[in-house]
Design a protein around this motif. Structure first.
Motif, PDB file in Angstrom:
ATOM      1  N   VAL A   1      19.873  51.571  49.687  1.00  0.00           N
ATOM      2  CA  VAL A   1      20.029  50.335  48.921  1.00  0.00           C
ATOM      3  C   VAL A   1      20.091  50.635  47.422  1.00  0.00           C
ATOM      4  CG1 VAL A   1      19.023  48.097  48.355  1.00  0.00           C
ATOM      5  CG2 VAL A   1      18.909  48.966  50.699  1.00  0.00           C
ATOM      6  N   GLY A   2      19.071  51.316  46.911  1.00  0.00           N
ATOM      7  CA  GLY A   2      19.027  51.609  45.487  1.00  0.00           C
ATOM      8  C   GLY A   2      20.221  52.430  45.022  1.00  0.00           C
ATOM      9  N   GLY A   3      20.536  53.477  45.778  1.00  0.00           N
ATOM     10  CA  GLY A   3      21.648  54.344  45.401  1.00  0.00           C
ATOM     11  C   GLY A   3      22.997  53.664  45.506  1.00  0.00           C
ATOM     12  N   CYS A   4      23.250  52.990  46.633  1.00  0.00           N
ATOM     13  CA  CYS A   4      24.554  52.366  46.853  1.00  0.00           C
ATOM     14  C   CYS A   4      24.807  51.197  45.902  1.00  0.00           C
ATOM     15  CB  CYS A   4      24.663  51.898  48.306  1.00  0.00           C
ATOM     16  SG  CYS A   4      24.792  53.251  49.488  1.00  0.00           S
ATOM     17  N   ILE A   5      23.801  50.349  45.709  1.00  0.00           N
ATOM     18  CA  ILE A   5      23.995  49.208  44.812  1.00  0.00           C
ATOM     19  C   ILE A   5      24.095  49.686  43.366  1.00  0.00           C
ATOM     20  CG2 ILE A   5      22.963  47.085  43.915  1.00  0.00           C
ATOM     21  CD1 ILE A   5      21.871  46.529  46.653  1.00  0.00           C
ATOM     22  N   GLY A   6      23.303  50.688  43.006  1.00  0.00           N
ATOM     23  CA  GLY A   6      23.410  51.250  41.668  1.00  0.00           C
ATOM     24  C   GLY A   6      24.806  51.798  41.413  1.00  0.00           C
ATOM     25  N   LEU A   7      25.362  52.519  42.381  1.00  0.00           N
ATOM     26  CA  LEU A   7      26.716  53.046  42.260  1.00  0.00           C
ATOM     27  C   LEU A   7      27.732  51.915  42.175  1.00  0.00           C
ATOM     28  CD1 LEU A   7      28.633  55.475  42.242  1.00  0.00           C
ATOM     29  CD2 LEU A   7      28.602  55.423  44.747  1.00  0.00           C
ATOM     30  N   GLY A   8      27.522  50.869  42.967  1.00  0.00           N
ATOM     31  CA  GLY A   8      28.422  49.716  42.940  1.00  0.00           C
ATOM     32  C   GLY A   8      28.432  49.029  41.589  1.00  0.00           C
ATOM     33  N   VAL A   9      27.255  48.911  40.962  1.00  0.00           N
ATOM     34  CA  VAL A   9      27.157  48.294  39.635  1.00  0.00           C
ATOM     35  C   VAL A   9      27.941  49.110  38.616  1.00  0.00           C
ATOM     36  CG1 VAL A   9      25.583  47.785  37.717  1.00  0.00           C
ATOM     37  CG2 VAL A   9      24.971  47.109  40.051  1.00  0.00           C
ATOM     38  N   VAL A  10      27.818  50.420  38.693  1.00  0.00           N
ATOM     39  CA  VAL A  10      28.526  51.295  37.757  1.00  0.00           C
ATOM     40  C   VAL A  10      30.038  51.180  37.942  1.00  0.00           C
ATOM     41  CG1 VAL A  10      28.947  53.693  37.091  1.00  0.00           C
ATOM     42  CG2 VAL A  10      26.615  52.916  37.544  1.00  0.00           C
ATOM     43  N   ILE A  11      30.493  51.178  39.186  1.00  0.00           N
ATOM     44  CA  ILE A  11      31.927  51.054  39.459  1.00  0.00           C
ATOM     45  C   ILE A  11      32.465  49.730  38.917  1.00  0.00           C
ATOM     46  CG2 ILE A  11      33.650  50.788  41.293  1.00  0.00           C
ATOM     47  CD1 ILE A  11      31.996  52.786  42.939  1.00  0.00           C
ATOM     48  N   LEU A  12      31.714  48.642  39.152  1.00  0.00           N
ATOM     49  CA  LEU A  12      32.129  47.338  38.631  1.00  0.00           C
ATOM     50  C   LEU A  12      32.190  47.365  37.109  1.00  0.00           C
ATOM     51  CD1 LEU A  12      32.803  44.355  38.972  1.00  0.00           C
ATOM     52  CD2 LEU A  12      30.336  43.875  39.056  1.00  0.00           C
ATOM     53  N   ASP A  13      31.209  47.996  36.481  1.00  0.00           N
ATOM     54  CA  ASP A  13      31.192  48.100  35.026  1.00  0.00           C
ATOM     55  C   ASP A  13      32.406  48.873  34.519  1.00  0.00           C
ATOM     56  OD1 ASP A  13      29.463  46.725  33.458  1.00  0.00           O
ATOM     57  OD2 ASP A  13      27.961  48.298  33.281  1.00  0.00           O
ATOM     58  N   LEU A  14      32.753  49.955  35.186  1.00  0.00           N
ATOM     59  CA  LEU A  14      33.896  50.765  34.763  1.00  0.00           C
ATOM     60  C   LEU A  14      35.206  49.984  34.888  1.00  0.00           C
ATOM     61  CD1 LEU A  14      32.990  54.245  36.286  1.00  0.00           C
ATOM     62  CD2 LEU A  14      32.766  53.495  33.923  1.00  0.00           C
ATOM     63  N   VAL A  15      35.312  49.194  35.952  1.00  0.00           N
ATOM     64  CA  VAL A  15      36.502  48.361  36.125  1.00  0.00           C
ATOM     65  C   VAL A  15      36.599  47.342  35.006  1.00  0.00           C
ATOM     66  CG1 VAL A  15      37.610  46.618  37.592  1.00  0.00           C
ATOM     67  CG2 VAL A  15      36.617  48.672  38.620  1.00  0.00           C
ATOM     68  N   LEU A  16      35.474  46.687  34.690  1.00  0.00           N
ATOM     69  CA  LEU A  16      35.466  45.685  33.622  1.00  0.00           C
ATOM     70  C   LEU A  16      35.762  46.318  32.265  1.00  0.00           C
ATOM     71  CD1 LEU A  16      32.414  43.475  34.684  1.00  0.00           C
ATOM     72  CD2 LEU A  16      34.850  42.932  34.875  1.00  0.00           C
ATOM     73  N   MET A  17      35.290  47.542  32.052  1.00  0.00           N
ATOM     74  CA  MET A  17      35.578  48.235  30.795  1.00  0.00           C
ATOM     75  C   MET A  17      37.076  48.467  30.619  1.00  0.00           C
ATOM     76  SD  MET A  17      32.562  51.117  30.549  1.00  0.00           S
ATOM     77  CE  MET A  17      30.824  50.652  30.582  1.00  0.00           C
ATOM     78  N   LYS A  18      37.760  48.692  31.730  1.00  0.00           N
ATOM     79  CA  LYS A  18      39.214  48.899  31.684  1.00  0.00           C
ATOM     80  C   LYS A  18      39.958  47.589  31.443  1.00  0.00           C
ATOM     81  CE  LYS A  18      39.718  53.344  32.585  1.00  0.00           C
ATOM     82  NZ  LYS A  18      40.446  54.260  31.662  1.00  0.00           N
ATOM     83  N   LEU A  19      39.434  46.504  31.982  1.00  0.00           N
ATOM     84  CA  LEU A  19      40.140  45.226  31.938  1.00  0.00           C
ATOM     85  C   LEU A  19      39.847  44.408  30.694  1.00  0.00           C
ATOM     86  CD1 LEU A  19      39.700  44.086  35.671  1.00  0.00           C
ATOM     87  CD2 LEU A  19      41.705  45.165  34.622  1.00  0.00           C
ATOM     88  N   LEU A  20      38.648  44.562  30.147  1.00  0.00           N
ATOM     89  CA  LEU A  20      38.217  43.707  29.035  1.00  0.00           C
ATOM     90  C   LEU A  20      38.386  44.412  27.688  1.00  0.00           C
ATOM     91  CD1 LEU A  20      34.934  42.290  30.615  1.00  0.00           C
ATOM     92  CD2 LEU A  20      37.143  41.128  30.422  1.00  0.00           C
ATOM     93  N   PRO A  21      38.509  43.654  26.616  1.00  0.00           N
ATOM     94  CA  PRO A  21      38.594  44.250  25.273  1.00  0.00           C
ATOM     95  C   PRO A  21      37.319  45.041  24.954  1.00  0.00           C
ATOM     96  CG  PRO A  21      39.210  41.928  25.224  1.00  0.00           C
ATOM     97  CD  PRO A  21      38.646  42.178  26.587  1.00  0.00           C
ATOM     98  N   PRO A  22      37.424  46.116  24.170  1.00  0.00           N
ATOM     99  CA  PRO A  22      36.257  46.945  23.829  1.00  0.00           C
ATOM    100  C   PRO A  22      35.102  46.154  23.205  1.00  0.00           C
ATOM    101  CG  PRO A  22      38.283  48.035  23.160  1.00  0.00           C
ATOM    102  CD  PRO A  22      38.669  46.654  23.599  1.00  0.00           C
ATOM    103  N   SER A  23      35.432  45.059  22.511  1.00  0.00           N
ATOM    104  CA  SER A  23      34.392  44.268  21.841  1.00  0.00           C
ATOM    105  C   SER A  23      33.387  43.685  22.831  1.00  0.00           C
ATOM    106  CB  SER A  23      35.022  43.140  21.021  1.00  0.00           C
ATOM    107  OG  SER A  23      35.766  42.266  21.858  1.00  0.00           O
ATOM    108  N   TYR A  24      33.817  43.497  24.083  1.00  0.00           N
ATOM    109  CA  TYR A  24      32.921  42.936  25.094  1.00  0.00           C
ATOM    110  C   TYR A  24      31.752  43.878  25.397  1.00  0.00           C
ATOM    111  CZ  TYR A  24      35.802  38.896  26.344  1.00  0.00           C
ATOM    112  OH  TYR A  24      36.468  37.700  26.322  1.00  0.00           O
ATOM    113  N   TYR A  25      31.958  45.171  25.167  1.00  0.00           N
ATOM    114  CA  TYR A  25      30.902  46.151  25.465  1.00  0.00           C
ATOM    115  C   TYR A  25      30.302  46.755  24.193  1.00  0.00           C
ATOM    116  CZ  TYR A  25      31.439  46.121  30.507  1.00  0.00           C
ATOM    117  OH  TYR A  25      31.423  45.751  31.832  1.00  0.00           O
ATOM    118  N   ASP A  26      30.495  46.085  23.071  1.00  0.00           N
ATOM    119  CA  ASP A  26      29.980  46.570  21.806  1.00  0.00           C
ATOM    120  C   ASP A  26      28.501  46.221  21.664  1.00  0.00           C
ATOM    121  OD1 ASP A  26      29.514  47.392  19.245  1.00  0.00           O
ATOM    122  OD2 ASP A  26      30.672  45.791  18.281  1.00  0.00           O
TER     123      ASP A  26
END
Length: 204
Positions: free
Chosen positions: A61-86
């Motif tokens: 649970v901890g490992g898989c969901i943690g990995l899923g959160v990171v993958i989602l974050d990486l996708v959003l970083m690609k799709l959203l303007p850099p200012s969103y993660y500033d």
């Protein structure tokens, strides 16, 4: 203090000063956990009961969901303007110049101290909503960025819910570690360098 003032303050600090403040903050969280835990838990065994060392959910649970959160974050970083993660460049300052073992050590330290306080102590005795709100607000720099604040709020409720369901603090500690460690590696190996780091490279 507004966002620009906060960013200027971060840029004025040396890497050693930033690390010192991080260590001091984590030490304060542990001290607060110890004081609150002394009054809120009946005894030490009641506190240790929230750690399930042989629970496969730590990894599954901890490992898989943690990995899923990171993958989602990486996708959003690609799709959203850099200012969103500033976040005022603090994360870049923390991770971009660090070796992998130091990134792992920082991620482990933060995961342990924050989860013990916010989930182990506060959520155990005051509930998911209160602990999640305090966790989000304590990450002060995200208050300057609506997207990051919503992000940390959602993550806080997710981690709190995982603890509520599993009843094992080690699950959320490992999940927290996976998220911070992997995102730290992403920053470490990113081609983008913060102005301070780039300036240092130019003088080498």
């Amino acid at each position: 203090m507004n966002k620009q003032q906060y960013t200027d303050l971060i840029n004025q600090l040396t890497d050693r000063e930033i690390m010192f403040h991080l260590l001091l903050t984590q030490l304060i969280l542990i001290v607060i956990s110890t004081i609150l835990g002394f009054f809120l838990f009946d005894d030490l065994s009641a506190f240790l009961h929230i750690f399930g060392w042989h629970d496969v959910n730590i990894w599954k649970v901890g490992g898989c969901i943690g990995l899923g959160v990171v993958i989602l974050d990486l996708v959003l970083m690609k799709l959203l303007p850099p200012s969103y993660y500033d976040d005022g460049s603090l994360n870049e300052r923390l991770f971009q110049s660090k070796p992998i073992w130091q990134i792992a050590a920082i991620a482990a330290m933060v995961a342990i101290s924050e989860e013990i306080l916010f989930r182990g102590v506060i959520q155990t005795h005051f509930g998911l909503i209160i602990s999640s709100l305090i966790f989000a607000v304590i990450h002060y720099r995200y208050l300057f960025n609506l997207f990051l604040f919503a992000n940390i709020m959602a993550l806080s409720f997710l981690v709190g819910y995982i603890y509520l369901v599993t009843g094992n603090l080690l699950v959320t500690i490992f999940m927290h570690f996976v998220i911070d460690f992997l995102l730290g590696l992403v920053i470490r190996f990113s081609k983008k360098k913060s102005p301070r780091i780039q300036e240092g490279m130019n003088h080498e």
